[in-house]
Structure formats: C-alpha cells, structure tokens
Design a protein around this motif. Structure first.
Motif, PDB file in Angstrom:
ATOM      1  N   LYS A 152      12.058  62.153  51.040  1.00  0.00           N
ATOM      2  CA  LYS A 152      11.110  61.077  51.319  1.00  0.00           C
ATOM      3  C   LYS A 152      10.001  61.075  50.283  1.00  0.00           C
ATOM      4  CE  LYS A 152      12.971  59.692  55.185  1.00  0.00           C
ATOM      5  NZ  LYS A 152      13.739  58.492  55.210  1.00  0.00           N
ATOM      6  N   ASP A 153       9.681  59.880  49.779  1.00  0.00           N
ATOM      7  CA  ASP A 153       8.571  59.721  48.845  1.00  0.00           C
ATOM      8  C   ASP A 153       7.285  59.744  49.680  1.00  0.00           C
ATOM      9  OD1 ASP A 153       6.571  58.763  47.135  1.00  0.00           O
ATOM     10  OD2 ASP A 153       7.916  57.374  46.126  1.00  0.00           O
ATOM     11  N   PRO A 154       6.362  60.684  49.390  1.00  0.00           N
ATOM     12  CA  PRO A 154       5.132  60.768  50.190  1.00  0.00           C
ATOM     13  C   PRO A 154       4.287  59.492  50.128  1.00  0.00           C
ATOM     14  CG  PRO A 154       5.066  62.320  48.341  1.00  0.00           C
ATOM     15  CD  PRO A 154       6.425  61.685  48.344  1.00  0.00           C
ATOM     16  N   SER A 155       4.468  58.693  49.079  1.00  0.00           N
ATOM     17  CA  SER A 155       3.697  57.452  48.962  1.00  0.00           C
ATOM     18  C   SER A 155       4.285  56.343  49.834  1.00  0.00           C
ATOM     19  CB  SER A 155       3.651  56.985  47.498  1.00  0.00           C
ATOM     20  OG  SER A 155       4.930  56.528  47.094  1.00  0.00           O
ATOM     21  N   GLY A 156       5.480  56.589  50.380  1.00  0.00           N
ATOM     22  CA  GLY A 156       6.115  55.579  51.221  1.00  0.00           C
ATOM     23  C   GLY A 156       6.839  54.509  50.428  1.00  0.00           C
ATOM     24  N   GLN A 157       6.892  54.670  49.106  1.00  0.00           N
ATOM     25  CA  GLN A 157       7.555  53.687  48.253  1.00  0.00           C
ATOM     26  C   GLN A 157       9.069  53.731  48.466  1.00  0.00           C
ATOM     27  OE1 GLN A 157       6.986  54.222  43.981  1.00  0.00           O
ATOM     28  NE2 GLN A 157       6.501  52.073  43.828  1.00  0.00           N
ATOM     29  N   SER A 192      13.065  53.799  47.584  1.00  0.00           N
ATOM     30  CA  SER A 192      13.793  54.610  46.604  1.00  0.00           C
ATOM     31  C   SER A 192      14.000  53.798  45.327  1.00  0.00           C
ATOM     32  CB  SER A 192      15.148  55.033  47.168  1.00  0.00           C
ATOM     33  OG  SER A 192      16.051  53.939  47.171  1.00  0.00           O
ATOM     34  N   ILE A 193      14.251  54.487  44.211  1.00  0.00           N
ATOM     35  CA  ILE A 193      14.476  53.783  42.946  1.00  0.00           C
ATOM     36  C   ILE A 193      15.719  52.900  43.045  1.00  0.00           C
ATOM     37  CG2 ILE A 193      15.752  55.660  41.816  1.00  0.00           C
ATOM     38  CD1 ILE A 193      13.234  53.274  40.127  1.00  0.00           C
ATOM     39  N   GLY A 194      16.732  53.340  43.792  1.00  0.00           N
ATOM     40  CA  GLY A 194      17.923  52.513  43.989  1.00  0.00           C
ATOM     41  C   GLY A 194      17.582  51.198  44.665  1.00  0.00           C
ATOM     42  N   ASP A 195      16.812  51.258  45.742  1.00  0.00           N
ATOM     43  CA  ASP A 195      16.398  50.044  46.458  1.00  0.00           C
ATOM     44  C   ASP A 195      15.547  49.142  45.562  1.00  0.00           C
ATOM     45  OD1 ASP A 195      17.696  50.662  48.845  1.00  0.00           O
ATOM     46  OD2 ASP A 195      15.933  51.628  49.725  1.00  0.00           O
ATOM     47  N   ARG A 196      14.663  49.753  44.796  1.00  0.00           N
ATOM     48  CA  ARG A 196      13.811  48.968  43.892  1.00  0.00           C
ATOM     49  C   ARG A 196      14.646  48.309  42.797  1.00  0.00           C
ATOM     50  NH1 ARG A 196       9.931  53.362  42.213  1.00  0.00           N
ATOM     51  NH2 ARG A 196       9.161  51.833  40.734  1.00  0.00           N
ATOM     52  N   ASN A 197      15.660  49.006  42.300  1.00  0.00           N
ATOM     53  CA  ASN A 197      16.544  48.413  41.295  1.00  0.00           C
ATOM     54  C   ASN A 197      17.321  47.226  41.862  1.00  0.00           C
ATOM     55  OD1 ASN A 197      15.868  50.093  39.131  1.00  0.00           O
ATOM     56  ND2 ASN A 197      17.493  51.568  39.586  1.00  0.00           N
ATOM     57  N   ILE A 198      17.845  47.377  43.066  1.00  0.00           N
ATOM     58  CA  ILE A 198      18.578  46.282  43.716  1.00  0.00           C
ATOM     59  C   ILE A 198      17.674  45.059  43.850  1.00  0.00           C
ATOM     60  CG2 ILE A 198      19.622  45.518  45.894  1.00  0.00           C
ATOM     61  CD1 ILE A 198      20.468  48.542  46.268  1.00  0.00           C
ATOM     62  N   ASP A 228      28.099  45.453  46.238  1.00  0.00           N
ATOM     63  CA  ASP A 228      28.422  46.704  46.914  1.00  0.00           C
ATOM     64  C   ASP A 228      27.309  47.663  46.512  1.00  0.00           C
ATOM     65  OD1 ASP A 228      29.840  48.654  48.378  1.00  0.00           O
ATOM     66  OD2 ASP A 228      30.718  49.418  46.525  1.00  0.00           O
ATOM     67  N   VAL A 229      26.240  47.672  47.282  1.00  0.00           N
ATOM     68  CA  VAL A 229      25.026  48.389  46.891  1.00  0.00           C
ATOM     69  C   VAL A 229      24.551  49.322  48.004  1.00  0.00           C
ATOM     70  CG1 VAL A 229      24.260  46.590  45.290  1.00  0.00           C
ATOM     71  CG2 VAL A 229      23.514  46.494  47.668  1.00  0.00           C
ATOM     72  N   GLY A 230      23.658  50.245  47.610  1.00  0.00           N
ATOM     73  CA  GLY A 230      23.051  51.152  48.571  1.00  0.00           C
ATOM     74  C   GLY A 230      23.930  52.363  48.827  1.00  0.00           C
ATOM     75  N   GLY A 231      23.750  52.942  49.975  1.00  0.00           N
ATOM     76  CA  GLY A 231      24.500  54.138  50.324  1.00  0.00           C
ATOM     77  C   GLY A 231      23.940  55.372  49.628  1.00  0.00           C
ATOM     78  N   ASN A 232      24.751  56.421  49.620  1.00  0.00           N
ATOM     79  CA  ASN A 232      24.309  57.689  49.032  1.00  0.00           C
ATOM     80  C   ASN A 232      25.378  58.274  48.103  1.00  0.00           C
ATOM     81  OD1 ASN A 232      26.197  58.446  50.886  1.00  0.00           O
ATOM     82  ND2 ASN A 232      24.917  59.945  51.939  1.00  0.00           N
ATOM     83  N   TYR A 233      26.151  57.425  47.463  1.00  0.00           N
ATOM     84  CA  TYR A 233      27.230  57.882  46.593  1.00  0.00           C
ATOM     85  C   TYR A 233      27.282  57.047  45.312  1.00  0.00           C
ATOM     86  CZ  TYR A 233      29.518  53.921  48.858  1.00  0.00           C
ATOM     87  OH  TYR A 233      29.797  52.668  49.343  1.00  0.00           O
ATOM     88  N   ALA A 271      26.781  46.270  41.794  1.00  0.00           N
ATOM     89  CA  ALA A 271      27.103  47.474  42.554  1.00  0.00           C
ATOM     90  C   ALA A 271      26.160  48.592  42.120  1.00  0.00           C
ATOM     91  CB  ALA A 271      28.557  47.872  42.312  1.00  0.00           C
ATOM     92  N   GLY A 272      25.961  49.548  43.011  1.00  0.00           N
ATOM     93  CA  GLY A 272      25.112  50.698  42.703  1.00  0.00           C
ATOM     94  C   GLY A 272      23.866  50.699  43.565  1.00  0.00           C
ATOM     95  N   GLY A 273      22.792  51.238  43.014  1.00  0.00           N
ATOM     96  CA  GLY A 273      21.523  51.290  43.738  1.00  0.00           C
ATOM     97  C   GLY A 273      21.518  52.272  44.891  1.00  0.00           C
ATOM     98  N   ALA A 274      22.264  53.356  44.738  1.00  0.00           N
ATOM     99  CA  ALA A 274      22.350  54.353  45.809  1.00  0.00           C
ATOM    100  C   ALA A 274      21.097  55.225  45.861  1.00  0.00           C
ATOM    101  CB  ALA A 274      23.569  55.244  45.575  1.00  0.00           C
ATOM    102  N   GLN A 275      20.918  55.853  46.997  1.00  0.00           N
ATOM    103  CA  GLN A 275      19.894  56.893  47.120  1.00  0.00           C
ATOM    104  C   GLN A 275      20.658  58.210  47.058  1.00  0.00           C
ATOM    105  OE1 GLN A 275      16.927  56.488  50.160  1.00  0.00           O
ATOM    106  NE2 GLN A 275      16.389  58.644  50.064  1.00  0.00           N
TER     107      GLN A 275
END
Length: 161
Positions: free
Chosen positions: A100-105, A107-113, A131-136, A91-95
């Motif tokens: 927006k990252d100007p490099s287009g990379q 989010s750290i949450g998505d990268r962690n997942i 239960d991952v993602g979201g903004n919370y 669980a986790g990995g929220a934004q």
C-alpha cells in the motif's frame, strides 16, 4: 513475415503481413492502434503516465502515455493510416507487488491505464478492447492481417481480443 519487437518505453509500427509484439508488461501498458482498411498497426509500451514525471534532459516520447500515443498516431499516419479508422486495444497495468502506498495514491499500473485512456480520448481514438489490471505480467502480439491482439500470461489461458 517479420515479428517487430517493441521494448520497454518504446514504440513502433507494422504493416501486413508483419506482426508487432512486446514482452513483459507488468505495471506498463501496451497500447495498440490498428487501421483495418490499410492493415497498419502500431504498438507503444508505456512505462509512465505523464511527461511531468520526466527527469531526463532529452525526453523519450515512447516512455509516457501523454507523449507516446500522439507519436504512435503520427507514425501510423506517415505510413498511410487514416486517423478516423484507427481503433485501440490495450493490455497490462498490473499491480505486480502487493503493498500500500502511504500517500493513498493509485498504483502505477492503475495510473498508466487511466493516463492511456485520457490520451486516447484526446486523440479521438476509440478503445475497443482491453485486458488490464490484475497482479500478473503479460506479453502481447498484434496480427496485422486481422487486428487480433493476443494476450499471453504465465498460468493463464491465451486471450484474443
């Protein structure tokens, strides 16, 4: 029964009847391992995807997906867990912030997942629920008696996965 607390960039193991928990998962990912036959559980609070991001002289294995999950498996095996019986939930990995990252990379949450899923595949441990993602943010607790992972978040229904 004790409640074993895992901090940020930390990991630990628990044996029935204890539970294991971590608080405040934002972009971090909480990965749990569970051996249902031995009733042994593990939890890693992964902060970053890769040890390649480490700038420290001494590596904190629990901080990174690619080092935390193998270390968690090692500790569970030391307690008698059988690797082929272990299943994972996460669980986790929220934004947490909407920018927006100007490099287009990603989010750290998505990268962690993504990094946690890669590490699980390398270890041969099936991911059976997430239960991952979201903004919370989330708080999780794993019950060693049942293997149920409880996911709590402010203004959200409690989930059991």
């Amino acid at each position: 029964m004790a409640v074993i607390k895992v901090g940020i960039a930390d990991l630990n193991v628990a044996v029935k009847p204890d539970t294991i928990t971590t608080l405040g998962l934002g972009s971090c990912v909480g990965v749990t391992f569970y051996d249902s036959s031995k009733k042994i559980a593990g939890l890693a609070h992964v902060m970053l995807p890769s040890t390649e991001l480490s700038k420290a002289a001494v590596l904190n294995k629990a901080k990174f997906a690619d080092s935390a999950l193998p270390e968690l498996l090692r500790r569970m095996v030391e307690l008698g867990a059988i690797p082929r019986r272990i299943q994972a939930k996460m669980a986790g990995g929220a934004q947490m912030f909407n920018f927006k990252d100007p490099s287009g990379q990603k989010s750290i949450g998505d990268r962690n997942i993504e990094a946690c899923k890669v590490a699980l595949r390398k270890l041969g441990i099936p991911l059976v629920a997430e239960d991952v993602g979201g903004n919370y943010g989330r708080t999780i607790e794993l019950f060693t008696e049942t293997g149920i992972l409880e996911v709590r978040a402010i203004s959200k229904e409690i989930k059991h996965i």
